[in-house]
Design a protein around this motif. Structure first.
Motif, PDB file in Angstrom:
ATOM      1  N   MET A 238      21.265   8.932 -37.193  1.00  0.00           N
ATOM      2  CA  MET A 238      20.697   7.931 -38.098  1.00  0.00           C
ATOM      3  C   MET A 238      19.757   6.985 -37.354  1.00  0.00           C
ATOM      4  O   MET A 238      18.831   6.433 -37.930  1.00  0.00           O
ATOM      5  N   ALA A 239      20.023   6.822 -36.052  1.00  0.00           N
ATOM      6  CA  ALA A 239      19.155   5.977 -35.226  1.00  0.00           C
ATOM      7  C   ALA A 239      18.052   6.786 -34.560  1.00  0.00           C
ATOM      8  O   ALA A 239      17.220   6.219 -33.835  1.00  0.00           O
ATOM      9  N   PHE A 240      18.048   8.117 -34.784  1.00  0.00           N
ATOM     10  CA  PHE A 240      17.036   9.045 -34.242  1.00  0.00           C
ATOM     11  C   PHE A 240      17.102   9.159 -32.725  1.00  0.00           C
ATOM     12  O   PHE A 240      16.125   9.569 -32.093  1.00  0.00           O
ATOM     13  N   VAL A 241      18.248   8.829 -32.113  1.00  0.00           N
ATOM     14  CA  VAL A 241      18.342   8.839 -30.653  1.00  0.00           C
ATOM     15  C   VAL A 241      19.504   9.717 -30.170  1.00  0.00           C
ATOM     16  O   VAL A 241      20.034   9.497 -29.085  1.00  0.00           O
ATOM     17  N   LYS A 345      20.260  -0.543 -31.703  1.00  0.00           N
ATOM     18  CA  LYS A 345      20.047  -1.917 -32.170  1.00  0.00           C
ATOM     19  C   LYS A 345      19.082  -1.950 -33.355  1.00  0.00           C
ATOM     20  O   LYS A 345      19.278  -2.703 -34.313  1.00  0.00           O
ATOM     21  N   GLN A 346      18.039  -1.145 -33.272  1.00  0.00           N
ATOM     22  CA  GLN A 346      17.077  -1.103 -34.376  1.00  0.00           C
ATOM     23  C   GLN A 346      17.704  -0.507 -35.634  1.00  0.00           C
ATOM     24  O   GLN A 346      17.387  -0.915 -36.755  1.00  0.00           O
ATOM     25  N   GLN A 347      18.600   0.453 -35.454  1.00  0.00           N
ATOM     26  CA  GLN A 347      19.295   1.016 -36.603  1.00  0.00           C
ATOM     27  C   GLN A 347      20.159  -0.042 -37.280  1.00  0.00           C
ATOM     28  O   GLN A 347      20.249  -0.095 -38.516  1.00  0.00           O
ATOM     29  N   GLU A 348      20.812  -0.879 -36.492  1.00  0.00           N
ATOM     30  CA  GLU A 348      21.597  -1.967 -37.054  1.00  0.00           C
ATOM     31  C   GLU A 348      20.718  -2.905 -37.872  1.00  0.00           C
ATOM     32  O   GLU A 348      21.115  -3.375 -38.944  1.00  0.00           O
ATOM     33  N   LYS A 349      19.519  -3.171 -37.375  1.00  0.00           N
ATOM     34  CA  LYS A 349      18.597  -4.046 -38.111  1.00  0.00           C
ATOM     35  C   LYS A 349      18.158  -3.392 -39.418  1.00  0.00           C
ATOM     36  O   LYS A 349      18.082  -4.053 -40.457  1.00  0.00           O
ATOM     37  N   ARG A 350      17.857  -2.097 -39.356  1.00  0.00           N
ATOM     38  CA  ARG A 350      17.436  -1.394 -40.578  1.00  0.00           C
ATOM     39  C   ARG A 350      18.580  -1.372 -41.600  1.00  0.00           C
ATOM     40  O   ARG A 350      18.351  -1.552 -42.798  1.00  0.00           O
ATOM     41  N   LYS A 351      19.796  -1.143 -41.120  1.00  0.00           N
ATOM     42  CA  LYS A 351      20.946  -1.119 -42.020  1.00  0.00           C
ATOM     43  C   LYS A 351      21.177  -2.484 -42.643  1.00  0.00           C
ATOM     44  O   LYS A 351      21.458  -2.595 -43.850  1.00  0.00           O
ATOM     45  N   PHE A 357      18.992  -5.897 -49.104  1.00  0.00           N
ATOM     46  CA  PHE A 357      18.168  -5.499 -50.254  1.00  0.00           C
ATOM     47  C   PHE A 357      19.044  -5.007 -51.405  1.00  0.00           C
ATOM     48  O   PHE A 357      18.876  -5.441 -52.553  1.00  0.00           O
ATOM     49  N   ASN A 358      19.988  -4.118 -51.114  1.00  0.00           N
ATOM     50  CA  ASN A 358      20.863  -3.580 -52.159  1.00  0.00           C
ATOM     51  C   ASN A 358      21.693  -4.685 -52.806  1.00  0.00           C
ATOM     52  O   ASN A 358      21.916  -4.674 -54.032  1.00  0.00           O
ATOM     53  N   GLU A 359      22.142  -5.634 -52.004  1.00  0.00           N
ATOM     54  CA  GLU A 359      22.922  -6.746 -52.546  1.00  0.00           C
ATOM     55  C   GLU A 359      22.071  -7.593 -53.491  1.00  0.00           C
ATOM     56  O   GLU A 359      22.532  -7.989 -54.566  1.00  0.00           O
ATOM     57  N   CYS A 360      20.827  -7.847 -53.100  1.00  0.00           N
ATOM     58  CA  CYS A 360      19.928  -8.634 -53.952  1.00  0.00           C
ATOM     59  C   CYS A 360      19.641  -7.906 -55.262  1.00  0.00           C
ATOM     60  O   CYS A 360      19.627  -8.521 -56.338  1.00  0.00           O
ATOM     61  N   ILE A 361      19.398  -6.604 -55.163  1.00  0.00           N
ATOM     62  CA  ILE A 361      19.129  -5.813 -56.362  1.00  0.00           C
ATOM     63  C   ILE A 361      20.330  -5.832 -57.298  1.00  0.00           C
ATOM     64  O   ILE A 361      20.200  -6.026 -58.513  1.00  0.00           O
ATOM     65  N   HIS A 362      21.514  -5.658 -56.735  1.00  0.00           N
ATOM     66  CA  HIS A 362      22.737  -5.643 -57.539  1.00  0.00           C
ATOM     67  C   HIS A 362      22.937  -6.988 -58.239  1.00  0.00           C
ATOM     68  O   HIS A 362      23.264  -7.033 -59.440  1.00  0.00           O
ATOM     69  N   GLU A 363      22.749  -8.078 -57.513  1.00  0.00           N
ATOM     70  CA  GLU A 363      22.932  -9.405 -58.093  1.00  0.00           C
ATOM     71  C   GLU A 363      21.923  -9.653 -59.216  1.00  0.00           C
ATOM     72  O   GLU A 363      22.276 -10.220 -60.262  1.00  0.00           O
ATOM     73  N   ALA A 364      20.675  -9.242 -59.003  1.00  0.00           N
ATOM     74  CA  ALA A 364      19.646  -9.445 -60.024  1.00  0.00           C
ATOM     75  C   ALA A 364      19.979  -8.671 -61.298  1.00  0.00           C
ATOM     76  O   ALA A 364      19.841  -9.203 -62.412  1.00  0.00           O
ATOM     77  N   ASN A 438       8.998  -4.661 -45.181  1.00  0.00           N
ATOM     78  CA  ASN A 438       9.883  -4.971 -44.059  1.00  0.00           C
ATOM     79  C   ASN A 438      10.369  -3.703 -43.356  1.00  0.00           C
ATOM     80  O   ASN A 438      10.392  -3.638 -42.116  1.00  0.00           O
ATOM     81  N   ILE A 439      10.779  -2.701 -44.139  1.00  0.00           N
ATOM     82  CA  ILE A 439      11.334  -1.500 -43.525  1.00  0.00           C
ATOM     83  C   ILE A 439      10.248  -0.704 -42.820  1.00  0.00           C
ATOM     84  O   ILE A 439      10.480  -0.103 -41.763  1.00  0.00           O
ATOM     85  N   ILE A 440       9.045  -0.685 -43.389  1.00  0.00           N
ATOM     86  CA  ILE A 440       7.929  -0.002 -42.730  1.00  0.00           C
ATOM     87  C   ILE A 440       7.597  -0.694 -41.414  1.00  0.00           C
ATOM     88  O   ILE A 440       7.336  -0.040 -40.398  1.00  0.00           O
ATOM     89  N   ASP A 441       7.637  -2.038 -41.420  1.00  0.00           N
ATOM     90  CA  ASP A 441       7.371  -2.787 -40.185  1.00  0.00           C
ATOM     91  C   ASP A 441       8.451  -2.502 -39.136  1.00  0.00           C
ATOM     92  O   ASP A 441       8.141  -2.331 -37.944  1.00  0.00           O
ATOM     93  N   LEU A 442       9.726  -2.457 -39.574  1.00  0.00           N
ATOM     94  CA  LEU A 442      10.805  -2.192 -38.625  1.00  0.00           C
ATOM     95  C   LEU A 442      10.666  -0.810 -38.003  1.00  0.00           C
ATOM     96  O   LEU A 442      10.813  -0.643 -36.782  1.00  0.00           O
ATOM     97  N   VAL A 443      10.395   0.193 -38.829  1.00  0.00           N
ATOM     98  CA  VAL A 443      10.246   1.552 -38.311  1.00  0.00           C
ATOM     99  C   VAL A 443       9.013   1.655 -37.426  1.00  0.00           C
ATOM    100  O   VAL A 443       9.046   2.293 -36.370  1.00  0.00           O
ATOM    101  N   GLY A 444       7.924   1.015 -37.847  1.00  0.00           N
ATOM    102  CA  GLY A 444       6.705   1.050 -37.040  1.00  0.00           C
ATOM    103  C   GLY A 444       6.905   0.402 -35.681  1.00  0.00           C
ATOM    104  O   GLY A 444       6.433   0.920 -34.655  1.00  0.00           O
ATOM    105  N   LEU A 445       7.606  -0.746 -35.655  1.00  0.00           N
ATOM    106  CA  LEU A 445       7.883  -1.427 -34.388  1.00  0.00           C
ATOM    107  C   LEU A 445       8.778  -0.571 -33.500  1.00  0.00           C
ATOM    108  O   LEU A 445       8.563  -0.480 -32.277  1.00  0.00           O
ATOM    109  N   PHE A 446       9.779   0.060 -34.115  1.00  0.00           N
ATOM    110  CA  PHE A 446      10.678   0.939 -33.365  1.00  0.00           C
ATOM    111  C   PHE A 446       9.884   2.061 -32.694  1.00  0.00           C
ATOM    112  O   PHE A 446      10.038   2.330 -31.490  1.00  0.00           O
TER     113      PHE A 446
END
Length: 584
Positions: A238-241, A345-351, A357-364, A438-446
């Motif tokens: 999942m972390a691609f490593v 560490k980056q996988q933890e950030k993505r997760k 995001f999922n929590e915000c969507i669910h609450e909305a 945000n997720i595109i930026d995280l993956v791009g930075l990784f």
């Protein structure tokens, strides 16, 4: 024990047979007749009876995805197959068939009752997936090996077993053996097991049982360790490593490097490798050694080097660094470990980003739905009162006026609910777009930082030492090879080289090609690993974002459909209103 074809032709399960069976076994009341007219969906069927149909082959059951009970006894079935989609199956009867082997049950993880009575089975196996199995009927088969019963110890829920009619049932110690080695059984061959007899059997076989338990415990430990290893591997994937926490990548470079293995015998190659640490700048005094597990070092090369310890564009710095004297041993593995740790560490950030995001969507969605429920509850209360008033009214003009007002109220409710849905769509769209950025930026930075830390590419500026060092090693190795060729030609080579190594020195082209081939394999392996990491990370990001957009479209369509169906129902109820009786 074998069933014959008889006068009927062998049959294969097809849609016509299944439709007839479902229709005949459906409800008999008015609802059942209506269901027959409109057609019963196979996915809604919970129980299916197909006994005495002269079925030769199991097929076409993939649509019965919610089936709980399947009866296929008294046919001429030869193989257990075609059941892979019946994952909710609890009860399966395949008795009185011509089955020779237990197979095809790997997906039936919810199966509790399995009958294979009166078949041609000679071995008990391939039941591993049936962790919930409670009842197993294997009577009247051809099972002859008593030790085969040990296999059933793994089924901790098994309480009822039938084996009568098998060759093993004729053995003198048949029952005592089962009592001793299957202590959780309650019923054997349709009789309750006597507790006193079970205790005697256990005492009689105590030594063998203790040894067996010891072996089972060791096996359980190995299985748990293997399960933990698989879970860790999935986390790393999942972390691609995955496989970057040791020497796996380095070892893989030499698996296919036949020429490199031969070249390692050349005089001077060992000294060349030992000289590589001097190609790097000295480590700063504040760099403390890191403990790298011995398992990380298979055959660690000095070719690949360690990226210098400065920060990468101000973003990250390698976690692992070692004193200069250790560089010749472990620098390649340390690069892999740096990427591995950074990837986790980056996988933890993505997760964390995805969870938020999922929590915000669910609450909305929950908040929006609650608003809708309140609107509907208020409407239904007033609407019911209005309908009762209409029922009591006798003046036709007033009735028409009140019906018109009720219809307007229904339309107003529709507009309110659709407005709420449109507000939710806009709110979720904004959240999705922000998450996508945000997720595109995280993956791009990784990817950017991995490519900087692990200098795969020639176009990274400034050039990194690893590729320079590999090229330098290649040049030096080629120089050694040419010198060896000249010595060989003059008969001045003192070293006794293996025959396959000497075969490289027939001419200059052969040895140059051998050195070049080794060099290319090393670079190709590293480049391929980089390509894999980058491709998978980008693919994961793309698929995740696409899925989120698709899910939102499906949610919106479903909600709009629900609103329309509810409004249509309320309007239909109003249109069909008959005056005279009050509405409950």
């Amino acid at each position: 024990m074998n069933r014959m074809y008889g006068s009927m032709e062998p049959r294969v399960m097809d849609d016509d047979m299944l439709k007839v069976a479902v229709g005949e076994q459906g409800p008999r009341d008015e609802a059942g007749q209506l269901a027959k007219q409109e057609g019963i969906l196979f996915k809604d069927v919970l129980s299916l009876q197909l006994d005495f149909q002269n079925i030769l082959r199991i097929d076409n059951l993939w649509q019965f995805e919610n089936l709980r009970k399947l009866q296929l006894d008294n046919n001429i079935i030869e193989r257990i197959e075609g059941l892979e989609n019946l994952i909710h199956l609890v009860w399966l009867d395949l008795s009185f068939n011509n089955i020779e082997a237990i197979e095809g049950l790997d997906t039936l993880v919810n199966l509790e009752d399995l009958s294979l009575f009166n078949n041609r089975i000679s071995k008990i196996d391939s039941l591993d997936a049936l962790v919930k199995l409670q009842v197993l009927s294997l009577g009247n088969n051809q099972i002859g090996n008593m030790m085969n019963l040990i296999y059933l110890r793994k089924f901790k829920c098994l309480r009822t077993l039938s084996l009568s009619g098998n060759p093993i049932a004729e053995a003198e110690d048949y029952k005592m053996f089962i009592y001793a080695y299957l202590p959780d059984l309650v019923y054997l061959d349709f009789r309750r097991i006597d507790e006193h007899a079970a205790k005697l059997a256990e005492m009689k076989n105590q030594y063998s049982i203790d040894e067996l338990k010891h072996r089972e415990n060791l096996m359980q430990i190995r299985q748990e360790e293997e399960q933990a290893r698989r879970m860790k591997l999935e986390e790393h994937k999942m972390a691609f490593v995955e496989h970057l926490d040791g020497s796996y990548l380095f070892d893989s470079m030499y698996v296919e490097d036949v020429e490199g293995s031969k070249l390692s015998y050349l005089p001077g190659v060992g000294e060349l490798l030992e000289a590589y640490p001097s190609q790097f700048p000295a480590a700063s005094s504040d760099m403390s050694p890191v403990h790298v597990p011995p398992a990380c070092f298979g055959r660690v090369s000095s070719v690949w080097g360690l990226f210098p310890h400065e920060t990468l564009g101000g973003k990250i710095a390698p976690k692992y660094s070692v004193p200069k004297k250790q560089w010749s041993q472990d620098k390649f593995v340390i690069i892999c470990l740096n990427i591995f740790e950074y990837g986790l560490k980056q996988q933890e950030k993505r997760k964390a980003e995805l969870d938020t995001f999922n929590e915000c969507i669910h609450e909305a969605i929950q908040e929006n739905q609650e608003q809708g429920r309140l609107k509907i509850a208020k409407f239904e209360e007033e609407h019911l009162m209005n309908l009762n008033t209409i029922q009591e009214e006798t003046d036709l003009l007033n009735i028409e006026k009140m019906i018109m007002e009720c219809s307007e109220d229904i339309t107003e409710l529709f507009n309110v609910l659709m407005t709420l849905e449109m507000q939710l769509v806009e709110q979720l769209e904004e959240a999705i777009n922000m998450f996508e950025r945000n997720i595109i930026d995280l993956v791009g930075l990784f990817i950017e930082n991995v490519q900087s830390l692990y200098p795969f590419c020639d176009d990274i500026s400034p050039p990194k030492k690893c590729r320079d060092l590999e090229n330098h090693h290649h040049e030096k190795l080629l120089e050694i090879a040419i010198n060896t060729l000249e010595k060989t030609a003059k008969g001045e080579l003192d070293e006794d080289l293996p025959e396959d190594v000497r075969a490289l020195f027939v001419d200059k082209d052969t040895i140059v090609n051998a050195v070049g081939a080794s060099h290319d394999i090393h670079l190709l392996k590293i480049d391929n690993r980089e390509d894999e990491l980058v491709t998978r990370a980008n693919s994961w990001c793309t698929h995740l974002v696409d899925k989120i957009h698709r899910d939102e479209v499906m949610r919106n369509r479903k909600r709009v459909k629900e609103i329309n169906q509810y409004i249509d129902h309320m309007q239909s109820e109003l249109d069909n209103l008959e005056c005279g009786d009050p509405i409950d």
